[in-house]
Write an enzyme that holds these catalytic residues in place. Sequence first.
Site, PDB file in Angstrom:
ATOM      1  N   THR A  46      -8.059  -2.403  -4.664  1.00 48.76           N
ATOM      2  CA  THR A  46      -8.042  -1.834  -3.317  1.00 48.76           C
ATOM      3  C   THR A  46      -7.488  -0.411  -3.352  1.00 48.76           C
ATOM      4  O   THR A  46      -8.007   0.478  -2.666  1.00 48.76           O
ATOM      5  CB  THR A  46      -7.206  -2.727  -2.380  1.00 48.76           C
ATOM      6  OG1 THR A  46      -7.824  -4.018  -2.338  1.00 48.76           O
ATOM      7  CG2 THR A  46      -7.146  -2.178  -0.967  1.00 48.76           C
TER       8      THR A  46
ATOM      9  N   GLU B 122       1.066  -6.610   1.144  1.00 49.47           N
ATOM     10  CA  GLU B 122      -0.067  -5.682   1.015  1.00 49.47           C
ATOM     11  C   GLU B 122       0.397  -4.323   0.511  1.00 49.47           C
ATOM     12  O   GLU B 122      -0.272  -3.675  -0.279  1.00 49.47           O
ATOM     13  CB  GLU B 122      -0.780  -5.530   2.368  1.00 49.47           C
ATOM     14  CG  GLU B 122      -1.441  -6.797   2.878  1.00 49.47           C
ATOM     15  CD  GLU B 122      -2.660  -7.190   2.068  1.00 49.47           C
ATOM     16  OE1 GLU B 122      -2.523  -7.384   0.842  1.00 49.47           O
ATOM     17  OE2 GLU B 122      -3.741  -7.339   2.664  1.00 49.47           O
TER      18      GLU B 122
HETATM   19  N1  HSE Z   1      -8.997  -2.355   5.152  1.00 48.55           N
HETATM   20  C1  HSE Z   1      -8.680  -2.495   3.765  1.00 48.55           C
HETATM   21  C2  HSE Z   1      -9.584  -1.585   2.964  1.00 48.55           C
HETATM   22  C3  HSE Z   1      -8.874  -3.915   3.358  1.00 48.55           C
HETATM   23  O1  HSE Z   1     -10.784  -1.610   3.218  1.00 48.55           O
HETATM   24  O2  HSE Z   1      -9.107  -0.852   2.099  1.00 48.55           O
HETATM   25  C4  HSE Z   1      -8.609  -4.203   1.913  1.00 48.55           C
HETATM   26  O3  HSE Z   1      -9.011  -5.524   1.629  1.00 48.55           O
END
Ligand code: HSE
Length: 311
Positions: free
Chosen positions: A183, A130
């Site tokens: 993201t 990630e």
């Molecule tokens: N919690 C993270 C975000 C998840 O919302 O940026 C990304 O899939």
Amino acid sequence: MNEIKIFSPATIANISCGFDILGCCLNDIGDEMVVRKSNQPGITISKIEGIDLPLEAKNNVAGAAGFALLNSLREPIHFGFDIEIYKNIKPGSGIGSSAASAAGAVFALNALLNYPFTENELIQFAREGERLACGSPIADNVAPALLGGFTLVHSTDPLQIIQLPSIDKLYVSIIHPQIEVKTSDARAILPQQVALKDAIKQWGNVGSLVHALHTNDIDLFGQSLHDYIVEPYRSQLIPSFEEVKKASLNAGALGCGISGSGPSLFAFSKSESIAKKVSQVMEQTYLKTQIPFFIYNSTINQQGIKILNQK
Ligand code: HSE
């Protein structure tokens, strides 16, 4: 064991009120991976089907997570691993594409090494995937992918993940507009400070959602699906967000929100027939845009990653 084939599931992170801390695991939507021992030390990725992603292991989230695991081995090994990835979850979809690859890689390596690591350690390694994907070692997709069900990130340092119970009958409808929201971009637009009045409402909802899961209270679960902090910013990145949300709620959904960092939207329903109606109105609403989309229906995957074959 020399080879393992797994199903690595899609996940919904945040679940409206729990930015970066809540997540749940989905059935039926996910990638497949085949990992086998090889004579070449380290990690190679020999095949990726379904999407164009880096084959060089250190630039691929599966490789990055795998290397984190290998670097933590207590005993040296005299073989390496080759990974094949069959992607069904598109990157930038909001349903945990990078998490599926990262979690799948560490799960498979751990199995081929005869399980030297705990689930918590695997989540730590998967977070490195990630980190490569979005710049932050978020755990709210990789934790439910590895553990199944609903998960809560209680803390990241030290990592403490709490597995939450699930509500018996919970149906999920997902619309995935075919646009990519990175993201990292969806995180960059968020404010660094939040208003106390919004934080108060938000933590009321997080507490209520956790309580609802523990008491099997589906209505309280639905009442907790509000996001006063992140959704106002990210909804601007998703065409027809308000229309889809309104139509889903009118069709009987318990709640509707952005899945992870979007652009996918999820809605929970208390019966399969309501979930079907919700999917239909999502579809009808999006047909009015010129944007192609996929619709998925799912239930909560209690198991997480599944072994399909091993030899
Ligand atoms: N919690 C993270 C975000 C998840 O919302 O940026 C990304 O899939």
